[in-house]
Design a protein around this motif. Structure first.
Motif, PDB file in Angstrom:
ATOM      1  N   GLU A 404       0.833  -1.199   0.000  1.00  0.00           N
ATOM      2  CA  GLU A 404       0.000   0.000   0.000  1.00  0.00           C
ATOM      3  C   GLU A 404       0.872   1.255   0.000  1.00  0.00           C
ATOM      4  N   HIS A 405       0.572   2.187  -0.932  1.00  0.00           N
ATOM      5  CA  HIS A 405       1.279   3.458  -1.031  1.00  0.00           C
ATOM      6  C   HIS A 405       0.300   4.600  -0.741  1.00  0.00           C
ATOM      7  N   THR A 406       0.783   5.614  -0.031  1.00  0.00           N
ATOM      8  CA  THR A 406       0.011   6.841   0.054  1.00  0.00           C
ATOM      9  C   THR A 406       0.195   7.603  -1.258  1.00  0.00           C
ATOM     10  N   ILE A 407      -0.538   8.719  -1.422  1.00  0.00           N
ATOM     11  CA  ILE A 407      -0.416   9.484  -2.660  1.00  0.00           C
ATOM     12  C   ILE A 407       0.995  10.046  -2.818  1.00  0.00           C
ATOM     13  N   LEU A 408       1.552  10.593  -1.739  1.00  0.00           N
ATOM     14  CA  LEU A 408       2.898  11.162  -1.815  1.00  0.00           C
ATOM     15  C   LEU A 408       3.932  10.087  -2.119  1.00  0.00           C
ATOM     16  N   GLU A 409       3.783   8.926  -1.502  1.00  0.00           N
ATOM     17  CA  GLU A 409       4.714   7.835  -1.778  1.00  0.00           C
ATOM     18  C   GLU A 409       4.595   7.357  -3.217  1.00  0.00           C
ATOM     19  N   THR A 410       3.384   7.396  -3.755  1.00  0.00           N
ATOM     20  CA  THR A 410       3.169   6.962  -5.139  1.00  0.00           C
ATOM     21  C   THR A 410       3.856   7.895  -6.126  1.00  0.00           C
ATOM     22  N   VAL A 411       3.631   9.208  -5.974  1.00  0.00           N
ATOM     23  CA  VAL A 411       4.179  10.164  -6.950  1.00  0.00           C
ATOM     24  C   VAL A 411       5.684  10.323  -6.813  1.00  0.00           C
ATOM     25  N   LYS A 412       6.275   9.803  -5.747  1.00  0.00           N
ATOM     26  CA  LYS A 412       7.734   9.861  -5.585  1.00  0.00           C
ATOM     27  C   LYS A 412       8.439   8.680  -6.250  1.00  0.00           C
ATOM     28  N   THR A 413       7.678   7.724  -6.752  1.00  0.00           N
ATOM     29  CA  THR A 413       8.289   6.550  -7.363  1.00  0.00           C
ATOM     30  C   THR A 413       8.522   6.767  -8.853  1.00  0.00           C
ATOM     31  N   LEU A 414       9.607   6.222  -9.364  1.00  0.00           N
ATOM     32  CA  LEU A 414       9.903   6.301 -10.792  1.00  0.00           C
ATOM     33  C   LEU A 414       8.881   5.511 -11.597  1.00  0.00           C
ATOM     34  N   ASP A 415       8.408   4.408 -11.038  1.00  0.00           N
ATOM     35  CA  ASP A 415       7.462   3.550 -11.756  1.00  0.00           C
ATOM     36  C   ASP A 415       6.154   4.283 -12.062  1.00  0.00           C
ATOM     37  N   PHE A 416       5.715   5.128 -11.136  1.00  0.00           N
ATOM     38  CA  PHE A 416       4.474   5.872 -11.381  1.00  0.00           C
ATOM     39  C   PHE A 416       4.622   6.791 -12.578  1.00  0.00           C
ATOM     40  N   TRP A 417       5.755   7.488 -12.692  1.00  0.00           N
ATOM     41  CA  TRP A 417       5.914   8.447 -13.785  1.00  0.00           C
ATOM     42  C   TRP A 417       6.168   7.747 -15.111  1.00  0.00           C
ATOM     43  N   ILE A 418       6.776   6.572 -15.062  1.00  0.00           N
ATOM     44  CA  ILE A 418       6.889   5.794 -16.304  1.00  0.00           C
ATOM     45  C   ILE A 418       5.495   5.402 -16.788  1.00  0.00           C
ATOM     46  N   LEU A 484       3.478  -5.337 -20.123  1.00  0.00           N
ATOM     47  CA  LEU A 484       3.913  -5.844 -21.420  1.00  0.00           C
ATOM     48  C   LEU A 484       2.804  -5.715 -22.460  1.00  0.00           C
ATOM     49  N   TRP A 485       1.547  -5.853 -22.020  1.00  0.00           N
ATOM     50  CA  TRP A 485       0.424  -5.728 -22.959  1.00  0.00           C
ATOM     51  C   TRP A 485       0.236  -4.285 -23.397  1.00  0.00           C
ATOM     52  N   ASN A 486       0.557  -3.339 -22.509  1.00  0.00           N
ATOM     53  CA  ASN A 486       0.549  -1.936 -22.926  1.00  0.00           C
ATOM     54  C   ASN A 486       1.598  -1.690 -24.002  1.00  0.00           C
ATOM     55  N   ALA A 487       2.793  -2.284 -23.819  1.00  0.00           N
ATOM     56  CA  ALA A 487       3.847  -2.138 -24.821  1.00  0.00           C
ATOM     57  C   ALA A 487       3.420  -2.737 -26.159  1.00  0.00           C
ATOM     58  N   LEU A 603       8.909   3.129 -23.060  1.00  0.00           N
ATOM     59  CA  LEU A 603       8.581   3.311 -21.643  1.00  0.00           C
ATOM     60  C   LEU A 603       7.887   2.071 -21.074  1.00  0.00           C
ATOM     61  N   ASP A 604       6.982   1.495 -21.839  1.00  0.00           N
ATOM     62  CA  ASP A 604       6.259   0.307 -21.356  1.00  0.00           C
ATOM     63  C   ASP A 604       7.183  -0.895 -21.201  1.00  0.00           C
ATOM     64  N   VAL A 605       8.124  -1.052 -22.119  1.00  0.00           N
ATOM     65  CA  VAL A 605       9.091  -2.148 -21.997  1.00  0.00           C
ATOM     66  C   VAL A 605       9.947  -1.956 -20.744  1.00  0.00           C
ATOM     67  N   PHE A 606      10.343  -0.718 -20.477  1.00  0.00           N
ATOM     68  CA  PHE A 606      11.141  -0.415 -19.291  1.00  0.00           C
ATOM     69  C   PHE A 606      10.363  -0.749 -18.023  1.00  0.00           C
ATOM     70  N   LEU A 607       9.082  -0.385 -17.977  1.00  0.00           N
ATOM     71  CA  LEU A 607       8.255  -0.688 -16.803  1.00  0.00           C
ATOM     72  C   LEU A 607       8.048  -2.199 -16.661  1.00  0.00           C
ATOM     73  N   THR A 608       7.940  -2.902 -17.771  1.00  0.00           N
ATOM     74  CA  THR A 608       7.800  -4.366 -17.731  1.00  0.00           C
ATOM     75  C   THR A 608       9.011  -5.009 -17.057  1.00  0.00           C
ATOM     76  N   LEU A 609      10.190  -4.548 -17.415  1.00  0.00           N
ATOM     77  CA  LEU A 609      11.409  -5.098 -16.824  1.00  0.00           C
ATOM     78  C   LEU A 609      11.499  -4.783 -15.334  1.00  0.00           C
ATOM     79  N   ARG A 610      11.041  -3.602 -14.945  1.00  0.00           N
ATOM     80  CA  ARG A 610      11.129  -3.196 -13.535  1.00  0.00           C
ATOM     81  C   ARG A 610      10.120  -3.947 -12.660  1.00  0.00           C
TER      82      ARG A 610
END
Length: 635
Positions: A404-418, A484-487, A603-610
């Motif tokens: 579980e992430h709060t909103i601030l914790e979510t927007v601080k993650t690289l995965d959210f912005w990808i 991966l399906w987004n990619a 970007l989607d491939v990068f998120l898939t790997l992460r």
């Protein structure tokens, strides 16, 4: 606590306690099957969940009105003497209304689902109602800035509806998020075709009557959903019940596919007589309203029948308990119990232990679907030990993906912005096509673009519903990450823009289909991805932050890119408007959007790997729970 409950209910049957302790306990019935009230409550809860899901489908089937702008944009352009840039700015204003969907996200954890639906229905009634008054010429055209406000109001109405539906249904169907998201988002995609084809069948594509439908129908459907749609408390779910739930969802998939094929057959069969059009509208309403009700009715009847059997077991158990109580005046009966009673006691003991273990596992699972929540906060605990005060400081631990992430914790993650930027590349460009289909069709020589609007909607449905089910299957069987399906969706979308740019005969048909499918995949996949990466606690707000991409993408690609490049190619008309005829009108727009899709693919491939390890853990945890549940059932 589990040991205390077991002792309270069952120690008397082990014949080393006073039998009155057991017999007089009203709670004793729970271990055999529950009290009558509990049984009725369980049956009602299951039926209410499925009935709520049906009303959610109804709401989603009319909440895609934001994608219908092409059906009446021509009337607004002519009536208000607008250039293409000004018209596209109106469509941007409509999409900017979705930016205020963050208010719906904030409200989703603070106010009830019925109130959220009520707000959405009132906004839609006002926003589209005023547009109807203008297009039907019941009032003179309003100033441009006022029209922007009412379009934004109409656009914002759907964010309240979608938030209420998605948040409630994702929480009610935690074990089947992918299929549920696909079905609900699929009906959003179909809603454009539903509105377009019904208006064509009943009102001969009248823009004013179309807007009247957009104002009234969603309000009426939302009032129905207010009565039935509720978040249902979670109960212990066995493997069998989860599989049964999946079968029910497959039925909804089949119904949705039939609706889509029904709409597609009507669209490609050419012009129809008045009688055929009325029969089509009647059949469509039956498929949408009546057929989904089969599952709630079947579920209620099935649970009622099984609960009657359980009630018989409860009554039988009570009779045995009464015999034990009567035997207290005969010591020998207590001292020398019969073997069947003893075996029954031991069997019940095992049932209790199994249920209690399952309850504990489920309780942890509900806090976070695949992982026990390990999030810690910086706090200070004051303790007193032998008169001395001792302060214990617990260090903050940053949550990992899947917790579980709060909103601030979510927007601080690289995965959210990808995820955010890749979402922009997909939906921003797709929305540009939907908003400009009217002018694209005219530029290529099509006087009526309702066919292309319907094609985009119908094949968008196939993308949404297919991606939800397929991604869930490969996640459970091969641990395939959903991103991966987004990619995969970005490549056909890029190809679709290239085909539209070439502008060969029939290219608008092919392009509309490809863009519709890929746009649908993107919308359906992103919903469960966000919940799996950042948790369900703040899902409503996180979802509405993500859909800020709709107004942002509309502004960047439709308002600026398409509007400016179209006007550069267009010729002025009398009254202050302009027009452009030919393949060159949108060629540069399509090429820029094709390159944007390639960026989104990366970007989607990068998120898939992460997220590969996260989805592997999700699969492992899910299989472990299924195996444990199967072993417990065999015991």
């Amino acid at each position: 606590m589990a040991i205390a409950r077991k002792s309270e209910y069952w120690c008397p049957l082990l014949l080393n306690r006073d039998p009155h302790y057991f017999v007089n306990s009203k709670k004793s019935q729970a271990k055999v099957g529950g009290t009558r009230d509990e049984i009725v409550s369980s049956s009602t809860s299951v039926g209410r969940k499925w009935l709520g899901f049906v009303t959610a489908i109804w709401v989603q089937a009319i909440s895609g009105n934001n994608y219908t702008f092409a059906n009446y944009s021509g009337a607004l352009k002519t009536l208000m003497h607008l250039t293409q840039l000004q018209l596209n700015s109106l469509s941007v204003a409509k999409d900017i209304g979705k930016a205020f969907g963050i208010l719906a996200g904030l409200a989703s954890d603070r106010i009830s689902t019925p109130l959220i639906l009520l707000i959405g229905s009132i906004e839609g009634l006002i926003g589209y109602g005023v547009q109807w008054l203008v297009v039907s010429k019941r009032i003179s055209p309003l100033p441009y800035w006022q029209m922007c406000i009412f379009l934004a109001l109409g656009g914002n109405s759907t964010t309240w509806m979608n938030t209420a539906i998605l948040v409630t249904c994702i929480r009610n169907f935690r074990k089947n998020r992918g299929p549920v998201s696909g079905i609900l988002k699929g009906y959003v995609g179909l809603s454009t075709a539903i509105f377009t084809d019904i208006c064509s069948a009943l009102f001969a594509n009248s823009p004013s009557k179309f807007l009247l439908m957009l104002a009234i129908v969603p309000a009426v459907i939302c009032l129905t959903a207010i009565i039935f749609l509720r978040e249902v408390p979670q109960t212990i779910t066995s493997t069998a019940s989860v599989e049964e739930e999946s079968k029910y969802l497959n039925f909804f998939n089949v119904v949705a596919v039939i609706v889509a094929l029904y709409l597609l057959a009507y669209d490609i069969s050419g012009k129809h007589s008045r009688i055929i059009a009325l029969c089509f509208a009647s059949g469509l309403l039956f498929l949408l309203i009546a057929s989904p009700l089969f599952i709630p009715l079947y579920s209620i009847l099935k649970n009622t029948s099984s609960n009657n059997d359980v009630e018989s077991s409860v009554a039988h158990h009570q009779r045995n308990s009464n015999q034990v109580r009567e035997g207290e005046t005969q010591p020998e009966a207590v001292e020398k119990p019969t073997v069947p009673v003893k075996e029954n006691v031991l069997r019940n003991e095992q049932v209790v232990q199994t249920e209690e273990k399952s309850a504990l596992v489920e309780e942890k699972d509900l806090r976070n679907d695949h992982f026990v929540e390990t999030e810690k906060r910086s706090v200070q605990v004051q303790e007193k030990d032998s008169g001395n005060d001792e302060v214990v400081k617990i260090a903050y631990k940053k949550p990992i993906l899947g917790e579980e992430h709060t909103i601030l914790e979510t927007v601080k993650t690289l995965d959210f912005w990808i995820l955010f930027l890749s979402f922009l590349c997909g939906v921003g460009t797709g929305l540009t096509v939907m908003n400009n289909l009217g002018q694209m069709g005219l530029a290529l020589g099509y006087a009526d673009v309702s066919m292309f609007v319907s094609l985009t909607s119908i094949f968008g449905f196939f993308g949404r519903i297919g991606s939800g089910t397929i991604s869930e299957y490969f996640l459970k069987n091969a641990a395939t990450p959903r991103p991966l399906w987004n990619a995969a969706s970005q490549i056909p979308m890029c190809l679709g823009y290239v085909i539209l740019a070439i502008a060969l005969p029939g290219s608008l048909y092919v392009g509309s289909i490809l863009v519709g499918i890929c746009y649908g995949v993107r919308l359906a996949i992103t919903v469960p991805v966000a919940s799996e990466l950042f948790g369900l606690k703040y899902f409503g707000l996180i979802y509405n932050i993500l859909i800020l991409n709709l107004p942002l993408g509309s502004f960047l690609f439709s308002g600026l890119l398409a509007g400016l490049l179209y006007d550069a190619q267009a010729t002025k008309t009398k009254g202050g408007g302009n027009t452009c005829i030919g393949a060159h009108c949108y060629r540069q727009v399509f090429m820029v959007m094709a390159l944007t899709c390639l960026v989104g693919f990366g970007l989607d491939v990068f998120l898939t790997l992460r997220t590969k390890n996260l989805y592997k853990n999700i699969q492992t945890t899910s299989r472990a729970k299924s195996s444990k549940s199967g072993v417990d059932q065999e015991k």
